[in-house]
Scaffold this motif. Structure first.
Motif, short mmCIF file in Angstrom:
data_model
loop_
_atom_site.label_atom_id
_atom_site.label_comp_id
_atom_site.label_asym_id
_atom_site.label_seq_id
_atom_site.Cartn_x
_atom_site.Cartn_y
_atom_site.Cartn_z
N GLY A 12 0.82 -1.21 0.00
CA GLY A 12 0.00 0.00 0.00
C GLY A 12 0.85 1.26 0.00
N ASP A 13 1.95 1.21 0.73
CA ASP A 13 2.86 2.35 0.77
C ASP A 13 3.45 2.62 -0.61
OD1 ASP A 13 2.46 2.34 3.54
OD2 ASP A 13 4.27 1.15 3.91
N LEU A 14 3.87 1.55 -1.26
CA LEU A 14 4.45 1.70 -2.59
C LEU A 14 3.42 2.20 -3.60
CD1 LEU A 14 6.75 -1.44 -2.69
CD2 LEU A 14 7.40 0.94 -2.28
N ARG A 15 2.16 1.77 -3.44
CA ARG A 15 1.10 2.28 -4.33
C ARG A 15 0.91 3.78 -4.13
NH1 ARG A 15 -1.13 -2.73 -3.54
NH2 ARG A 15 -2.31 -2.10 -1.71
N THR A 16 0.99 4.23 -2.89
CA THR A 16 0.86 5.66 -2.60
C THR A 16 1.95 6.45 -3.31
OG1 THR A 16 -0.16 5.24 -0.45
CG2 THR A 16 0.89 7.38 -0.74
N VAL A 20 1.59 9.10 -6.79
CA VAL A 20 2.06 10.49 -6.85
C VAL A 20 3.16 10.62 -7.90
CG1 VAL A 20 3.06 12.39 -5.52
CG2 VAL A 20 1.36 10.88 -4.46
N LEU A 21 4.03 9.64 -8.00
CA LEU A 21 5.09 9.69 -9.01
C LEU A 21 4.51 9.69 -10.42
CD1 LEU A 21 8.06 9.64 -9.83
CD2 LEU A 21 7.98 7.14 -9.62
N ILE A 22 3.53 8.85 -10.67
CA ILE A 22 2.90 8.81 -12.00
C ILE A 22 2.26 10.16 -12.32
CG2 ILE A 22 0.98 7.81 -13.32
CD1 ILE A 22 1.69 5.12 -11.93
N ARG A 49 8.86 8.75 3.85
CA ARG A 49 9.52 8.36 5.10
C ARG A 49 9.43 9.46 6.16
NH1 ARG A 49 15.04 5.87 2.65
NH2 ARG A 49 14.35 3.70 2.55
N SER A 50 9.36 10.70 5.70
CA SER A 50 9.31 11.83 6.62
C SER A 50 7.92 12.06 7.21
CB SER A 50 9.77 13.10 5.91
OG SER A 50 11.11 12.98 5.53
N GLY A 51 6.96 11.22 6.83
CA GLY A 51 5.64 11.34 7.41
C GLY A 51 4.53 11.75 6.46
N HIS A 52 4.86 12.01 5.23
CA HIS A 52 3.84 12.35 4.23
C HIS A 52 3.34 11.04 3.65
CE1 HIS A 52 5.22 16.47 4.63
NE2 HIS A 52 6.45 16.00 4.50
N ASP A 53 2.53 10.32 4.43
CA ASP A 53 2.23 8.92 4.15
C ASP A 53 0.85 8.63 3.56
OD1 ASP A 53 0.91 9.58 6.44
OD2 ASP A 53 1.75 7.96 7.66
N THR A 54 0.22 9.65 3.04
CA THR A 54 -1.02 9.45 2.28
C THR A 54 -0.84 10.15 0.93
OG1 THR A 54 -2.11 11.49 3.02
CG2 THR A 54 -2.42 9.50 4.40
N VAL A 55 -1.68 9.79 -0.03
CA VAL A 55 -1.57 10.43 -1.34
C VAL A 55 -1.72 11.94 -1.21
CG1 VAL A 55 -2.69 10.66 -3.61
CG2 VAL A 55 -2.30 8.38 -2.66
N ALA A 56 -2.69 12.39 -0.45
CA ALA A 56 -2.92 13.84 -0.31
C ALA A 56 -1.73 14.54 0.34
CB ALA A 56 -4.19 14.10 0.50
N LYS A 57 -1.19 13.97 1.40
CA LYS A 57 -0.03 14.57 2.07
C LYS A 57 1.19 14.57 1.17
CE LYS A 57 -1.13 13.22 6.84
NZ LYS A 57 -0.65 12.38 7.96
N ALA A 61 3.26 17.78 -0.24
CA ALA A 61 4.70 17.91 0.00
C ALA A 61 5.46 18.01 -1.31
CB ALA A 61 5.20 16.73 0.83
N ALA A 62 5.04 17.26 -2.32
CA ALA A 62 5.70 17.29 -3.63
C ALA A 62 5.54 18.66 -4.28
CB ALA A 62 5.13 16.20 -4.53
N ARG A 63 4.37 19.27 -4.14
CA ARG A 63 4.15 20.60 -4.73
C ARG A 63 5.07 21.64 -4.10
NH1 ARG A 63 -1.21 18.89 -4.74
NH2 ARG A 63 -1.62 19.81 -2.70
N LEU A 64 5.39 21.47 -2.83
CA LEU A 64 6.22 22.44 -2.11
C LEU A 64 7.71 22.13 -2.19
CD1 LEU A 64 4.05 22.81 1.12
CD2 LEU A 64 4.18 24.38 -0.82
#
Length: 79
Positions: A12-16, A20-22, A49-57, A61-64
């Motif tokens: 599930g983590d890898l799917r998250t 976002v990568l796709i 790993r830093s805690g942004h562990d959902t797609v939304a989070k 984080a990626a946008r910033l």
């Protein structure tokens, strides 16, 4: 609490991260085998790993993330 480097990834983590990568690759029109795609994957894993562990989070984080924004320059600079 687990150390940053001791975190393991489940399916599930890898799917998250993959989701976002796709999205990121599609936004920047980069193929999967492009070097910037590999760097983006590493950054997203680090953010996860830093805690942004959902797609939304992770999306937020990626946008910033300055590094991600600099990896894929706009189309004019690519030419």
């Amino acid at each position: 609490m687990k150390s940053f480097l001791e975190i393991t990834f489940g399916p599930g983590d890898l799917r998250t991260v993959e989701t976002v990568l796709i999205e990121w690759r599609e936004q920047h029109s980069l193929p999967r085998d492009h070097p910037d795609s590999a760097l983006a994957a590493a950054i997203l894993l680090s953010l996860f790993r830093s805690g942004h562990d959902t797609v939304a989070k992770l999306q937020a984080a990626a946008r910033l993330h300055k590094g991600l924004s600099e990896l894929a320059p706009d189309d004019e600079r690519r030419l």
